[in-house]
Design a protein around this motif. Structure first.
Motif, PDB file in Angstrom:
ATOM      1  N   UNK A 212      22.657  41.989 -89.105  1.00  0.00           N
ATOM      2  CA  UNK A 212      21.644  42.324 -88.093  1.00  0.00           C
ATOM      3  C   UNK A 212      20.332  42.666 -88.797  1.00  0.00           C
ATOM      4  N   UNK A 213      19.252  42.602 -88.063  1.00  0.00           N
ATOM      5  CA  UNK A 213      17.974  43.126 -88.538  1.00  0.00           C
ATOM      6  C   UNK A 213      18.081  44.643 -88.359  1.00  0.00           C
ATOM      7  N   UNK A 214      17.772  45.421 -89.393  1.00  0.00           N
ATOM      8  CA  UNK A 214      17.974  46.872 -89.281  1.00  0.00           C
ATOM      9  C   UNK A 214      16.886  47.626 -90.027  1.00  0.00           C
ATOM     10  N   UNK A 215      16.746  48.887 -89.677  1.00  0.00           N
ATOM     11  CA  UNK A 215      15.917  49.783 -90.483  1.00  0.00           C
ATOM     12  C   UNK A 215      16.880  50.737 -91.178  1.00  0.00           C
ATOM     13  N   UNK A 216      16.814  50.780 -92.505  1.00  0.00           N
ATOM     14  CA  UNK A 216      17.680  51.679 -93.257  1.00  0.00           C
ATOM     15  C   UNK A 216      16.778  52.704 -93.942  1.00  0.00           C
ATOM     16  N   UNK A 217      17.086  53.990 -93.758  1.00  0.00           N
ATOM     17  CA  UNK A 217      16.226  55.024 -94.339  1.00  0.00           C
ATOM     18  C   UNK A 217      17.006  56.011 -95.190  1.00  0.00           C
ATOM     19  N   UNK A 218      16.286  56.538 -96.174  1.00  0.00           N
ATOM     20  CA  UNK A 218      16.789  57.653 -96.972  1.00  0.00           C
ATOM     21  C   UNK A 218      15.603  58.591 -97.138  1.00  0.00           C
ATOM     22  N   UNK A 219      15.697  59.778 -96.542  1.00  0.00           N
ATOM     23  CA  UNK A 219      14.531  60.666 -96.515  1.00  0.00           C
ATOM     24  C   UNK A 219      13.385  59.963 -95.810  1.00  0.00           C
ATOM     25  N   UNK A 220      12.217  59.954 -96.490  1.00  0.00           N
ATOM     26  CA  UNK A 220      11.038  59.345 -95.854  1.00  0.00           C
ATOM     27  C   UNK A 220      10.922  57.853 -96.168  1.00  0.00           C
ATOM     28  N   UNK A 221      11.821  57.333 -97.017  1.00  0.00           N
ATOM     29  CA  UNK A 221      11.732  55.922 -97.416  1.00  0.00           C
ATOM     30  C   UNK A 221      12.525  55.073 -96.442  1.00  0.00           C
ATOM     31  N   UNK A 222      11.895  54.015 -95.934  1.00  0.00           N
ATOM     32  CA  UNK A 222      12.606  53.166 -94.984  1.00  0.00           C
ATOM     33  C   UNK A 222      12.271  51.703 -95.237  1.00  0.00           C
ATOM     34  N   UNK A 223      13.260  50.844 -94.996  1.00  0.00           N
ATOM     35  CA  UNK A 223      13.066  49.405 -95.134  1.00  0.00           C
ATOM     36  C   UNK A 223      13.599  48.717 -93.891  1.00  0.00           C
ATOM     37  N   UNK A 224      12.807  47.798 -93.351  1.00  0.00           N
ATOM     38  CA  UNK A 224      13.296  46.990 -92.235  1.00  0.00           C
ATOM     39  C   UNK A 224      13.517  45.564 -92.726  1.00  0.00           C
ATOM     40  N   UNK A 225      14.769  45.206 -92.884  1.00  0.00           N
ATOM     41  CA  UNK A 225      15.152  43.851 -93.314  1.00  0.00           C
ATOM     42  C   UNK A 225      16.592  43.651 -92.853  1.00  0.00           C
ATOM     43  N   UNK A 226      17.204  42.569 -93.281  1.00  0.00           N
ATOM     44  CA  UNK A 226      18.576  42.282 -92.873  1.00  0.00           C
ATOM     45  C   UNK A 226      19.578  43.296 -93.419  1.00  0.00           C
TER      46      UNK A 226
END
Ligand code: FDA
Length: 392
Positions: A212-226
């Motif tokens: 799925x297309x997702x946003x994965x975050x750890x603390x303030x860092x986030x990435x929106x990719x597969x």
């Protein structure tokens, strides 16, 4: 005893780039590598098509204890410089997404290009050559190799990091750094799938293959990719990216449906399609298998009209802000890169030379500069290799 101007340890992306630049300046350059073939990581990179640079490269795409260290080299050798080289060799390429440039045909095109450039610059390449000892008895380095002793004025360490050991990757560069008194920032696998040992492992196993297309975050860092579910946990670009930031014992947050506020959608459905089952509603928003397994895992179900808002809110949170505690990573076996490495405080950011050991250089992945996924690690290899090649 062979005496040369520049000895490069490691015929990978950084080592070859450095050798080419030094060779072009008329210096005698030898590259040695214990592998059978040069640049094996280029060959397998980008799914065999090599994501050789990223048009949007900025220092913000790199992790390091000193985030400013990479600035000078990246400024002096940009993605456009590398692209110019690629085009001069008539290598067909395309932009896939987010500035990521790939070969149309095969990564081997990049390797052949580098080898042709190296040959034209008079660079000698000794493959299947190991080295056993490095020393600096006087103003030159002595290196004992399986092909005899070498003497050199400049020693460039371009041996990469220990990721993917079955390809010949080693941490030898760290040993050389320590031998000469340079600090090493604790290395760790990065751009690597995350693993789970709790109920989430069972869920991931059931969903293996779903993406799925997702946003994965750890603390303030986030990435929106597969995001990809695997038999051992989670992978896919967004998870690989966050793995470089994640630390043991701390949770990550996953938004499995970033474009939709699931609570709001279910609440609206409660009014417009009250008789619809929650599971059916979710299957309209998410891949069917994912909706089913999440519903089973969390006990979602029943008519929308019968669900108190609190329950719908919990359902929404489970999808829009799913908290998971990774047990670990798949480790160096599958990590694309190694975080950490030779401490940049000991190096010149202009030349990559060790401040206290004249003639000793560290470039590429062995240095504590690690790029995001998307062609940034090769751009660092080219830029740091170029910087050292100009300075040796
Ligand atoms: P690199 O590892 O390339 O070269 C080091 C060389 O040193 C090797 O040839 C090795 O054999 C040699 N060596 C090591 N120890 C030695 C010893 N003891 N004696 C002699 N020789 C020794 N990046 C990117 O930007 N885009 C992409 O598409 C990808 N894709 C990708 C896929 C996969 C599967 C992996 C594993 C990695 C990537 N990367 C990537 C990351 C990229 O490959 C990596 O950052 C660069 O190859 C680093 O270049 P270096 O020259 O520093 O090391």
């Amino acid at each position: 005893m062979t005496d040369i101007d520049v000895l490069v340890l490691g015929a990978g992306a950084a080592g070859l780039m450095c050798a080419i630049e030094a060779g072009k300046r008329g210096l005698s350059v030898l590259v040695i590598d214990h592998a059978k073939r040069p640049a094996e990581k280029i060959r397998i990179s980008g799914g065999g098509r090599c994501n050789f640079t990223n048009l949007h490269t900025t220092p913000a795409n790199f992790l390091s204890q000193n985030p400013r260290f990479c600035v000078s080299a990246l400024k002096r050798y940009t993605p456009q410089h590398f692209l110019k080289l690629v085009e001069a060799h008539r290598i067909p390429w395309h932009e896939k997404t987010l500035g990521q440039l790939f070969c149309d045909n095969a990564a081997m095109d990049i390797i052949h290009m580098l080898l042709r450039e190296a040959e034209a610059a008079g660079v000698k390449l000794w493959m299947e050559t190991s080295f056993t000892a490095v020393s600096k008895p006087d103003d030159r380095f002595s290196v004992a190799t399986s092909r005899g002793a070498l003497r050199t004025r400049a020693l460039v360490v371009a041996t990469g990091g220990p990721s993917i050991p079955k390809m010949g990757a080693t941490g030898i560069g760290y040993e050389i750094a320590k031998q000469f008194g340079l600090a090493v920032v604790q290395p760790r696998p990065a751009l690597v799938p995350l693993t789970f040992s709790d109920d989430n492992k069972i869920l991931c196993t059931k969903l293996a293959g779903v993406s799925v297309d997702a946003v994965v975050s750890f603390g303030k860092t986030r990435f929106r990719e597969g995001l990809l579910f695997t038999h051992r946990g989670l992978s896919g670009p967004s998870v690989l990216q966050i793995s470089s930031y994640w630390r043991e014992g701390q949770p990550i947050t996953v938004d499995l449906l970033p474009q939709t506020d699931v609570f709001a959608a279910l609440k609206a459905g409660k009014t417009s399609h009250g008789k619809q089952d929650v599971r059916t509603a979710l299957a309209g928003l998410l891949p069917k298998r994912l909706a089913e397994e999440l519903s089973a895992a969390h006990g979602f179900g029943g008519r929308l009209a019968d669900q108190p808002d609190k329950v719908l809110q919990r359902t929404g949170s489970a999808i829009n802000s799913w908290q998971l505690l990774p047990a670990g990573t798949e480790g160096y076996r599958t990590a694309e890169v190694t975080l950490g490495g030779v401490d940049t405080t000991a190096l010149s950011s202009r030349s990559m030379e060790a401040n206290d050991v004249p003639g000793l250089y560290f470039i590429g992945e062995v240095v504590d500069v690690t790029g995001h996924l998307g062609g940034f690690n090769f751009q660092w290899a080219w830029a740091s290799g170029h910087a050292a090649g100009q300075a040796v």
